[in-house]
Design an enzyme around this catalytic site. Structure first.
Site, PDB file in Angstrom:
ATOM      1  N   ASP A  79     -18.293 -14.102  15.325  1.00  0.00           N
ATOM      2  CA  ASP A  79     -18.314 -13.032  16.312  1.00  0.00           C
ATOM      3  C   ASP A  79     -19.589 -12.225  16.159  1.00  0.00           C
ATOM      4  OD1 ASP A  79     -17.560 -11.293  18.276  1.00  0.00           O
ATOM      5  OD2 ASP A  79     -16.221 -10.139  17.006  1.00  0.00           O
ATOM      6  N   LYS A  80     -20.684 -12.784  16.608  1.00  0.00           N
ATOM      7  CA  LYS A  80     -21.977 -12.113  16.462  1.00  0.00           C
ATOM      8  C   LYS A  80     -22.090 -10.889  17.360  1.00  0.00           C
ATOM      9  CE  LYS A  80     -26.911 -13.009  16.592  1.00  0.00           C
ATOM     10  NZ  LYS A  80     -27.948 -13.976  16.851  1.00  0.00           N
TER      11      LYS A  80
END
Length: 125
Positions: A113-114
């Site tokens: 989950d950048k």
């Protein structure tokens, strides 16, 4: 701070909750069953104590117990976990909880989950 959702995620990564795995509990069940069989083997030898000295009886009893419950089982499990850790480290993968290596073999989906879209208001996949 740690009170936000992202902070609680960081806190969970740094301080994971203890977890129990079936593999560990099954290992203890196996050792308990082998111990019961060893005790039965020793009790089977009790009627034959008349033919032997106490020292020979104790030696045979310890021999039965050692054969039934392998003393190297915990060491073998520890060595296999250490071996898995070293192979992961060669690939620059660091594990902060070695007991979870067994569970990692069952992972089929891993999400990064950048941007923060998955963990914006809780985790939704």
């Amino acid at each position: 701070g740690f009170t936000t959702i992202k902070g609680s995620l960081v806190r969970y990564i740094l301080y994971p909750k203890p977890s129990k795995f079936d593999f560990d509990s099954d290992t203890y069940v196996y050792i308990a069953m082998m111990f019961i069989l060893a005790v039965l083997g020793v009790l089977f030898q009790v009627p034959r104590i008349k033919d032997e000295s106490i020292g020979e009886f104790i030696a045979k009893s310890l021999d039965i117990t050692t054969v039934m419950i392998p003393p190297s089982l915990p060491a073998a499990m520890l060595i296999s976990t250490f071996n898995a850790l070293s192979r992961l480290k060669e690939r620059d993968i660091f594990c902060i909880a070695p007991s979870r290596i067994n569970m990692a073999g069952k992972v089929s989906v891993f999400c990064f989950d950048k941007t923060g879209t998955l963990t914006e208001e809780g985790l939704s996949v």
